[in-house]
Design a protein around this motif. Structure first.
Motif, mmCIF file in Angstrom:
data_model
loop_
_atom_site.group_PDB
_atom_site.id
_atom_site.type_symbol
_atom_site.label_atom_id
_atom_site.label_comp_id
_atom_site.label_asym_id
_atom_site.label_seq_id
_atom_site.Cartn_x
_atom_site.Cartn_y
_atom_site.Cartn_z
ATOM 1 N N ALA A 172 0.954 -0.964 -0.161
ATOM 2 C CA ALA A 172 -0.141 -0.112 -0.206
ATOM 3 C C ALA A 172 0.823 1.318 0.053
ATOM 4 N N LEU A 173 2.510 1.525 0.118
ATOM 5 C CA LEU A 173 2.949 2.076 0.264
ATOM 6 C C LEU A 173 3.779 2.957 -1.156
ATOM 7 N N ALA A 174 3.876 3.745 -1.184
ATOM 8 C CA ALA A 174 4.673 4.332 -2.801
ATOM 9 C C ALA A 174 5.213 5.294 -2.508
ATOM 10 N N ASP A 175 6.297 6.079 -2.520
ATOM 11 C CA ASP A 175 6.740 7.587 -2.667
ATOM 12 C C ASP A 175 5.834 8.479 -3.785
ATOM 13 N N ILE A 176 5.901 9.931 -3.835
ATOM 14 C CA ILE A 176 5.086 10.799 -4.996
ATOM 15 C C ILE A 176 5.957 11.572 -5.494
ATOM 16 N N PRO A 177 5.986 12.158 -6.267
ATOM 17 C CA PRO A 177 6.754 12.437 -7.209
ATOM 18 C C PRO A 177 7.209 13.808 -6.913
ATOM 19 N N THR A 178 8.423 14.510 -6.409
ATOM 20 C CA THR A 178 9.090 15.078 -5.672
ATOM 21 C C THR A 178 9.833 15.759 -6.095
ATOM 22 N N ALA A 179 9.817 17.589 -6.179
ATOM 23 C CA ALA A 179 10.498 18.756 -6.377
ATOM 24 C C ALA A 179 10.762 19.402 -5.321
ATOM 25 N N LEU A 180 12.710 19.315 -5.271
ATOM 26 C CA LEU A 180 13.514 20.060 -4.620
ATOM 27 C C LEU A 180 13.833 21.171 -5.723
ATOM 28 N N VAL A 181 13.032 23.236 -4.667
ATOM 29 C CA VAL A 181 13.645 24.139 -4.970
ATOM 30 C C VAL A 181 14.408 25.013 -4.393
ATOM 31 N N THR A 182 15.546 25.736 -4.683
ATOM 32 C CA THR A 182 16.022 26.759 -4.326
ATOM 33 C C THR A 182 16.772 27.483 -4.939
ATOM 34 N N GLY A 183 17.259 27.911 -4.735
ATOM 35 C CA GLY A 183 18.574 29.889 -5.292
ATOM 36 C C GLY A 183 18.047 30.394 -4.351
ATOM 37 N N SER A 184 19.539 31.338 -5.249
ATOM 38 C CA SER A 184 18.985 33.079 -3.927
ATOM 39 C C SER A 184 17.935 33.758 -3.987
ATOM 40 N N ASN A 185 17.227 33.860 -5.660
ATOM 41 C CA ASN A 185 15.881 34.453 -5.463
ATOM 42 C C ASN A 185 14.918 33.982 -6.436
ATOM 43 N N GLY A 186 13.848 34.006 -6.210
ATOM 44 C CA GLY A 186 12.942 33.111 -7.426
ATOM 45 C C GLY A 186 12.227 32.178 -7.157
ATOM 46 N N LYS A 187 12.879 31.805 -5.778
ATOM 47 C CA LYS A 187 12.370 30.121 -5.574
ATOM 48 C C LYS A 187 11.191 30.146 -5.261
ATOM 49 N N THR A 188 10.679 30.907 -4.608
ATOM 50 C CA THR A 188 8.860 31.504 -4.152
ATOM 51 C C THR A 188 8.032 31.146 -5.604
ATOM 52 N N THR A 189 8.430 31.751 -5.867
ATOM 53 C CA THR A 189 7.275 32.202 -7.453
ATOM 54 C C THR A 189 7.735 30.698 -8.029
ATOM 55 N N THR A 190 8.920 29.851 -8.088
ATOM 56 C CA THR A 190 9.117 29.530 -8.693
ATOM 57 C C THR A 190 7.902 27.818 -8.105
ATOM 58 N N VAL A 191 8.213 28.141 -7.446
ATOM 59 C CA VAL A 191 7.512 26.927 -6.223
ATOM 60 C C VAL A 191 6.116 26.720 -6.625
ATOM 61 N N ARG A 192 5.540 28.038 -6.519
ATOM 62 C CA ARG A 192 4.108 27.799 -6.500
ATOM 63 C C ARG A 192 3.351 27.869 -7.962
ATOM 64 N N LEU A 193 4.441 28.801 -9.018
ATOM 65 C CA LEU A 193 3.874 27.701 -11.202
ATOM 66 C C LEU A 193 4.116 26.714 -10.729
ATOM 67 N N LEU A 194 4.893 26.291 -9.893
ATOM 68 C CA LEU A 194 4.984 25.048 -10.626
ATOM 69 C C LEU A 194 4.182 23.989 -10.015
ATOM 70 N N ALA A 195 3.970 24.214 -9.119
ATOM 71 C CA ALA A 195 2.332 23.591 -7.730
ATOM 72 C C ALA A 195 1.372 24.284 -8.639
ATOM 73 N N ALA A 196 0.851 25.075 -9.493
ATOM 74 C CA ALA A 196 -0.243 25.386 -10.063
ATOM 75 C C ALA A 196 -0.496 24.847 -11.644
ATOM 76 N N MET A 197 1.234 24.124 -12.189
ATOM 77 C CA MET A 197 1.155 23.057 -12.955
ATOM 78 C C MET A 197 1.080 22.615 -13.296
ATOM 79 N N ALA A 198 0.718 21.733 -11.977
ATOM 80 C CA ALA A 198 -0.086 20.091 -11.540
ATOM 81 C C ALA A 198 -1.010 20.083 -11.118
ATOM 82 N N ARG A 199 -1.402 21.149 -10.763
ATOM 83 C CA ARG A 199 -2.928 20.949 -10.461
ATOM 84 C C ARG A 199 -3.683 21.072 -11.533
#
Length: 577
Positions: A172-199
């Protein structure tokens, strides 16, 4: 030499690929030979203590930097607190170490170490972790809970009530697709936009950021959740089918990564910020910290890198065939250089985001149809959109869903709060952004320049843990907009040892030196005060550029109330509008 910090590393970190413990040492006045002698003695003492405790032979690592030294050792996952005590004992007895009390001989220290180990040890955790590893499943562990699998395919138990492998429902167990996002600037915008693409692709998506933990469009908890704690909370949510984790520098240095395997790792850029913390004092060492996320990328996974950043290009060339590049320059030679051969690229080309895959060119969406790019004028958000597009492609999301999210993201303030939010109030344009270092301010200035304005005002502040030159550098970046007025704000929450008024004073002094008249410089007690002052100054046709860090909800609420009330310049500015 004096130890200044001792802590656990619960995941892959700058110095270790596995959990362990780390010490930070103040080496002021100690020459290289003394540091070498101390490090050698520390290594021998750690090995001796762990051997006496019956632990596996440790991986040992050290890092020397100006005025300091870090010493790290691996340890069993269920004994990390005890490992910090081993590390401290090993240092305290090394030549040149300054300790509160002399370190006892190993024979005398073992009683206390074994007592600490007995309190902490959790053999069932090690057995379960080994079984999960053999089945290629992620395990998340902290003091209270242990999880195998993730999201809708994970199960969580109290840390002291773990099942035996034979009792665990592995099917019954499995991993889910996961992305890590880092950097000095733009992290939060990139995270939110990538999440919107997945939705947009129909996936129940969770993401963490410096602002919140979000599942779908529901805010689960507000606050800075860009560290390992936020990642574990999200990955334990039974609704989540795909996870996007903002991964901040501080979390990597304090605790390491939350996960040891990911499908995609994104590094947006490397820029000067937070220098001086944990011995990170230059761009190369900062790039090393950000690069830690690539250690987690599984075989067959992808690393998404900025081809316009030389620090990332140099490192990306070592991961041939695994890198998806993104670039604002379609002619960037990195993209055609055999030494940097990757798995494709997303580039800004002929007014569009284009996916390059071998000889194929696929237009994903035109820039003038991507709201956050301001028609292509906000180059930093063109880069963020390209990074998110590359990551979404690496995760296997359909291009149609990616394009839909690019067109929709940013049309509502809730999509990307506090990041390049452009509002209009009675003919006054207000641009709200999180820009907090010169690199981010440079990007904000470029976006602001693309907006016509009769006059421009800038609200600016900085945290007190930056050095004086970094604070002045922020003013120099903002000066490129040639503002007609500047408001230097106090950030009480982030003074961090500075006197009241000290940071605004440094900013104001730099603006004076740059040529801004005294009458054009003002001061604000906080961000709401700065916003009110800016609106009182404004006239129709003006642009207000608000760099907001501490109270974005308060500022956005004020602006929203005024807009709803039909506020125009010259009318009173009130929180009750």
């Amino acid at each position: 030499m004096l130890r200044t910090d001792s802590r656990r590393l619960t995941g892959p970190s700058l110095l270790l690929a596995v959990p362990g413990a780390i010490l930070d040492i103040d080496t002021a006045g100690a020459d290289a030979a003394a540091q070498d002698a101390l490090t050698a003695a520390w290594e021998a003492r750690v090995r001796a203590a762990m051997d006496a405790l019956g632990w596996p032979a440790p991986a040992l690592a050290s890092r020397r930097f100006a005025g300091g030294l870090s010493l790290a050792c691996s340890a069993p996952l269920d004994r990390l607190y005890t490992a910090t005590e081993v590390n401290e004992w090993a240092f305290d007895g090394a030549p040149g170490a300054t300790a509160e009390a002399p370190a006892p001989p190993l024979a005398d220290a073992l009683e206390a170490l074994r007592a600490a180990e007995a309190r902490e040890a959790n053999p069932g955790l090690l057995v379960l972790a080994d079984a999960a590893r053999r089945l290629d499943l992620r395990l998340l562990a902290d003091d209270a809970k242990v999880t195998v699998g993730e999201g809708r395919y994970g199960l969580t138990w109290p840390a002291r009530e773990l099942p035996a492998p034979s009792e665990t429902p592995w099917n019954a167990l499995a991993d889910i697709p996961t992305a890590l996002v880092t950097g000095s600037n733009g992290k939060t915008t990139t995270v939110r936009l990538l999440a919107a693409m997945a939705r947009a692709a129909g996936r129940v998506t969770g993401h963490t950021s410096t602002d919140a933990i979000v599942v779908g469009t529901e805010v689960v908890d507000e606050g800075d959740w860009a560290g390992p704690g936020g990642a574990r909370l999200l990955l334990r949510d039974a609704r989540v089918e795909l996870a996007v984790l903002e991964t901040a520098r501080g979390g990597i240095l304090r605790r390491g990564l939350a996960v040891d395997r990911a499908d995609v790792a994104v590094i947006t850029n490397i820029a000067a910020d937070h220098f001086g913390e944990f011995g990170i004092a230059d761009l190369e060492s900062l790039a090393d910290v950000k690069w830690v996320v690539t250690r987690a990328v599984r075989d067959g996974g992808r690393i998404v890198l900025n081809a316009d950043d030389p620090h990332l290009v140099a490192r990306g060339r070592r991961r041939r065939g695994q890198v998806l590049w993104f670039s604002l320059d379609a002619a960037n030679p990195v993209l055609s250089d055999p030494r940097s051969a990757g798995a494709g690229a997303v580039v800004a080309e002929d007014g569009a985001l284009v996916l390059r895959d071998g000889t194929r060119r696929t237009v994903v969406e035109r820039l003038d149809r991507i709201p956050i790019t301001f028609g292509g004028g906000a180059s930093h958000n063109v880069a963020n959109a390209a990074a998110a597009t590359a990551a979404a492609h690496a995760l296997g999301l359909p291009l149609a869903a990616i394009a839909e999210a690019l067109r929709q993201f940013g049309t509502a303030e809730r999509d990307n709060p506090g990041r390049a939010n452009l509002l209009e109030l009675g003919g006054v344009r207000v641009l709200v952004d999180f820009a907090h270092n010169p690199h981010g301010m440079d990007a904000l200035v470029r976006a602001a320049r693309a907006l016509p304005a009769a006059r421009r005002l800038v609200v600016l502040g900085q945290a007190g843990d930056r050095d004086d030159d970094a604070i002045r550098g922020l003013a120099r970046s903002a000066w490129a907009l040639r503002p007609d007025r500047v408001l230097c704000k106090e950030l009480e929450k982030y003074r961090r040892g500075r006197a009241l008024g000290e940071v605004p004073g440094l900013l104001a002094a730099e603006f004076r030196a740059l040529g801004l008249p005294e009458a054009a410089i003002g001061f604000a007690a906080d961000e709401l005060d700065a916003t009110r002052q800016a609106l009182r100054w404004a006239a129709a046709g003006d642009l207000l550029v608000l760099a907001i860090h501490a109270n974005r909800p308060g500022v956005m609420t004020l602006l929203g109330r005024l807009r709803a009330a039909g506020w125009t310049p010259g009318q009173p500015v009130s929180d009750e509008a």
